[in-house]
Enzyme design. Sequence first.
Site: not given
Ligand code: UD1
Ligand code: UDP
Length: 396
Positions: A99, A135, A213
Amino acid sequence: MIQPLRPLLVMGTRPEAIKMAPIVARCREHVAIDPIVCFTGQHDTMLRQVTDYFGIEPDVDLKLMEPGQSLTRLTARALTALDETMEKFHPDCVVAQGDTTSVLAAAMVAFYRRLPLVHVEAGLRTGDLSAPWPEEYNRRVASITTALHCAPTEFAAAALEREGVSRAAIRVTGNTVIDALLETADRERARADHWQAKHAYLGDRPMVLITAHRRENHGAGLDSVFAAIAQLAHDFPHVSFVFPVHLNPQVQRAAAEHLASVPNVQRLDPLPYPEFVWMMDRAKLIVSDSGGVQEEAPSLRRPVLALRETTERSEAVDVGAVRLVGCDPTKLIASVRQLLTDDAAYRAMQVEHSPFGDGTAAQQIIDWMLETWRPEHAAGELETSAVLAGGVASPS
Ligand code: UD1
Ligand code: UDP
């Protein structure tokens, strides 16, 4: 000579990598499939923490991530970059999981290019476009154009049918998160001494594992939750509260503000997937707004207090493994207190069977893809080069 099926496997964020990893592995094992692995790079570090563990190298990495990225800008850049990727690689179909913005963009570009979409983890719904945000919208858009809806449960399949999707286009496969988890949990249990030594501060103390998050919780929601965690840590000094903090700057800021000076709260960097799986297994209970964690924890028999008002994984709530507490500090404090002190209430949240599958989802998904686009290979057993050379035309 039959051409192998060439699916474009798209993944952008940590949970997508976890849930696509079993599909990548099964595709790579199969002589009739020649997968093209595409990282959108919506996440960088957090994606690589997963793909490094599973040994997945991309054929193309779009490196989209920018610090503090906005949804619109990320979507716009993902659309363009995925369009160029599909132009370059000419896949037979596109496979995307879940999503996220990466999925939304993959679904749109596949539609514009008239490529069939395989949606992994199809049919999850809260019915509320504001939670999870954005999502719920992404999932609904993906469903409109999906050719093969891989639903994790009957409940998800029924939601798709209510939206008018033909039953023939839906298959209940289970969730690939369970495939990944079962394999990883077994392996990491065998390395428990290593992880225990790395996290020696835990000793034999009970531990509450925390993740947070969700965008709809940013601001006041996270502030309330983290203040409640600080209160709980004060009330239960013999309990460790471990929080691998998501790299989203909004989450980092709020966690630092509320939890920096609480001695029994460990704020950690996001953990590599195997280490996190060990942590879930080691935890007494989990406080989380994560979708994936709600699916994983029941398999490990760990109760989850979900920082959500509603969930698209209601199966876990229905079996009693997950309790919704939202961002209400009173509910959160009362629930953690109860689970730390009341054995009967704790045991009532430990379920025997996961509602999300048995660890065979990825195999079921690629079997279905082959039945659909390479029926000569659908049996799965016939995979020799003699069969490949057998002269059946590519149906794509
Ligand atoms: C995204 C997804 C969410 C998912 C989550 C999993 C969307 C809209 N959101 O949310 O559905 O549950 O990922 O974790 O697609 N960042 C880093 N390094 C990384 C990852 C993220 O620095 O490896 C920081 C960056 O500043 C980035 C911010 O996190 O801009 C947000 O990342 P983004 O993927 O847009 O949103 P999430 O809140 O991570
Ligand atoms: N996870 C991980 N390291 C962490 C926290 C979560 O590998 O420090 C894994 C967890 O086992 C799960 C996935 O990340 O499978 C969940 O990711 P997140 O919560 O970022 O996204 P969501 O599932 O809400 O989309």
